[in-house]
Design a protein around this motif. Sequence first.
Motif, short mmCIF file in Angstrom:
data_model
loop_
_atom_site.label_atom_id
_atom_site.label_comp_id
_atom_site.label_asym_id
_atom_site.label_seq_id
_atom_site.Cartn_x
_atom_site.Cartn_y
_atom_site.Cartn_z
N LYS A 6 -37.28 -5.44 -12.96
CA LYS A 6 -38.07 -6.28 -12.03
C LYS A 6 -39.22 -6.97 -12.74
O LYS A 6 -39.54 -8.12 -12.48
N GLU A 7 -39.88 -6.24 -13.66
CA GLU A 7 -41.07 -6.81 -14.33
C GLU A 7 -40.84 -6.94 -15.83
O GLU A 7 -40.22 -6.07 -16.44
N GLY A 8 -41.37 -8.01 -16.41
CA GLY A 8 -41.37 -8.14 -17.87
C GLY A 8 -40.11 -8.74 -18.46
O GLY A 8 -40.13 -9.22 -19.58
N GLY A 9 -39.00 -8.74 -17.73
CA GLY A 9 -37.74 -9.29 -18.26
C GLY A 9 -37.72 -10.81 -18.05
O GLY A 9 -38.47 -11.54 -18.70
N LEU A 10 -36.88 -11.25 -17.12
CA LEU A 10 -36.76 -12.69 -16.90
C LEU A 10 -38.06 -13.32 -16.42
O LEU A 10 -38.33 -14.49 -16.67
N ALA A 11 -38.90 -12.50 -15.74
CA ALA A 11 -40.17 -13.03 -15.24
C ALA A 11 -41.01 -13.53 -16.42
O ALA A 11 -41.71 -14.53 -16.32
N PHE A 12 -40.92 -12.83 -17.55
CA PHE A 12 -41.62 -13.27 -18.76
C PHE A 12 -40.82 -14.35 -19.49
O PHE A 12 -41.35 -15.38 -19.89
N GLY A 13 -39.54 -14.09 -19.65
CA GLY A 13 -38.70 -14.90 -20.56
C GLY A 13 -38.37 -16.29 -20.07
O GLY A 13 -37.86 -17.11 -20.84
N THR A 14 -38.63 -16.57 -18.80
CA THR A 14 -38.37 -17.93 -18.30
C THR A 14 -39.65 -18.75 -18.20
O THR A 14 -39.61 -19.90 -17.77
N VAL B 56 -30.13 4.98 -42.59
CA VAL B 56 -28.89 4.27 -42.27
C VAL B 56 -28.42 3.32 -43.38
O VAL B 56 -27.26 2.96 -43.45
N GLY B 57 -29.33 2.87 -44.21
CA GLY B 57 -28.91 2.05 -45.35
C GLY B 57 -28.62 0.59 -45.02
O GLY B 57 -27.98 -0.11 -45.80
N CYS B 58 -29.01 0.14 -43.83
CA CYS B 58 -28.91 -1.28 -43.49
C CYS B 58 -30.23 -1.67 -42.82
O CYS B 58 -31.09 -0.82 -42.61
N ALA B 59 -30.39 -2.95 -42.49
CA ALA B 59 -31.65 -3.38 -41.87
C ALA B 59 -31.80 -2.72 -40.49
O ALA B 59 -30.80 -2.48 -39.79
N VAL B 60 -33.03 -2.42 -40.15
CA VAL B 60 -33.32 -1.78 -38.85
C VAL B 60 -34.25 -2.71 -38.06
O VAL B 60 -35.32 -3.07 -38.54
N VAL B 61 -33.78 -3.09 -36.87
CA VAL B 61 -34.58 -3.93 -35.98
C VAL B 61 -34.78 -3.14 -34.70
O VAL B 61 -33.81 -2.68 -34.09
N VAL B 62 -36.03 -2.94 -34.31
CA VAL B 62 -36.29 -2.16 -33.09
C VAL B 62 -36.61 -3.11 -31.95
O VAL B 62 -37.50 -3.96 -32.07
N SER B 63 -35.86 -2.97 -30.87
CA SER B 63 -36.04 -3.82 -29.69
C SER B 63 -37.02 -3.16 -28.73
O SER B 63 -36.92 -1.96 -28.45
N ILE B 64 -37.98 -3.96 -28.24
CA ILE B 64 -38.99 -3.41 -27.33
C ILE B 64 -39.07 -4.25 -26.05
O ILE B 64 -38.77 -5.44 -26.04
N ALA B 65 -39.51 -3.59 -24.97
CA ALA B 65 -39.76 -4.30 -23.72
C ALA B 65 -40.88 -3.60 -22.97
O ALA B 65 -41.15 -2.41 -23.21
N GLY B 66 -41.54 -4.35 -22.09
CA GLY B 66 -42.62 -3.75 -21.31
C GLY B 66 -42.79 -4.47 -20.00
O GLY B 66 -42.22 -5.54 -19.78
N LYS B 67 -43.57 -3.83 -19.11
CA LYS B 67 -43.82 -4.45 -17.80
C LYS B 67 -45.01 -5.39 -17.88
O LYS B 67 -45.09 -6.36 -17.14
N VAL B 68 -45.96 -5.05 -18.74
CA VAL B 68 -47.19 -5.86 -18.89
C VAL B 68 -47.48 -6.01 -20.38
O VAL B 68 -46.92 -5.27 -21.21
N PHE B 69 -48.34 -6.95 -20.74
CA PHE B 69 -48.65 -7.20 -22.15
C PHE B 69 -49.08 -5.93 -22.88
O PHE B 69 -48.70 -5.69 -24.01
#
Length: 306
Positions: free
Chosen positions: A134-142, A92-105
């Motif tokens: 339900k899991e891993g999103g706001l439950a982790f981030g707050t 792609v010729g620009c910076a690449v940032v990969v976003s990840i998420a999970g339910k558990v560590f």
Amino acid sequence: MSKLAVSVGSVRLKNPVLVASGCFGVGREYGELFDLSLLGGIVTKTVTREPRAGNPAPRLWETPSGMLNSIGLANPGIEVFIEKEIPFLNDVGCAVVVSIAGKVFEDFEELVRRLDPIECIDAIEINVSCPNVKEGGLAFGTSPETVESLVATLRPLTAKPLWVKLTPDATDIALIGRSAVNGGADALCAINTLTGMEIDVGRRVPRIGNIFAGLSGPAIRPVALAKVFTLHSALPDIPIVGIGGISEAGDAIAHMLAGASAVQVGSGIFRSPHLPLEVIRGIAEYCEFFDFAGARDITGALIIEG
Ligand SMILES: Cc1cc2nc3c(=O)[nH]c(=O)nc-3n(C[C@H](O)[C@H](O)[C@H](O)COP(=O)(O)O)c2cc1C
């Protein structure tokens, strides 16, 4: 070095404009409209360990000056992502940032282990802020403790920069940001969507299949600016990537004045696919007009009088 070049920690960007996770895929379709190498970078749609079908329909609703989405992190999983999308991202010729998420560590750990050896990835964005799962999103981030221990768990697994994407739904975003930094985060991205809801009063049903959804667009810009400013004031040495309600260059500049080193353009792209390029052009004109030596000098240049 170009006047537009900025750095987010060790990640060098040719300009401060990235596209936000979930609003651009990996850029395959947009690559048919413009040259992706003109972007500062692409943040990919959040990928999870296993494939996810996402939330029940309806998943989208337009609101005054914004939209609600409840996609629920629909994605094909890391296996398919690496096989199908990495070869595309490699070119792609620009910076690449990969976003990840999970339910558990363990999900996050496995994702980081899989992404670590891939050379074209410049940073990993840890999504602990999705309101639609339900899991891993706001439950982790707050939870400051969970954020710190998650980042600390991931830190030894890769030398790649770890960006942590924060939720505006936390009571004290600076506390969560500091916890991420204590765990070893290299940059903070703010903000993800705000939890919202709409109701069809005639049918007496929620407009969104999942009931709750994430609010984005111009409506959230003032919230996003307040969060970026709060983070920058509390953690002046930590790079911040500003996200939320960017629909013209002035909005991105406002994020930078509030303290962002770079920005991500999200749902504004749905209205105007060329928006990221317009924003890049507008930042260049702003630097010229107001005599900034470079875009990096806009960061935190807000004047507070009195
Ligand atoms: C349809 C849609 C899908 C999204 N998917 C993701 C996602 O997968 N991961 C993520 O971290 N953020 C996701 N977001 C949030 C955006 O990346 C961004 O943080 C948010 O929309 C605020 O920016 P905006 O007001 O410019 O849209 C999504 C947003 C929208 C509108």
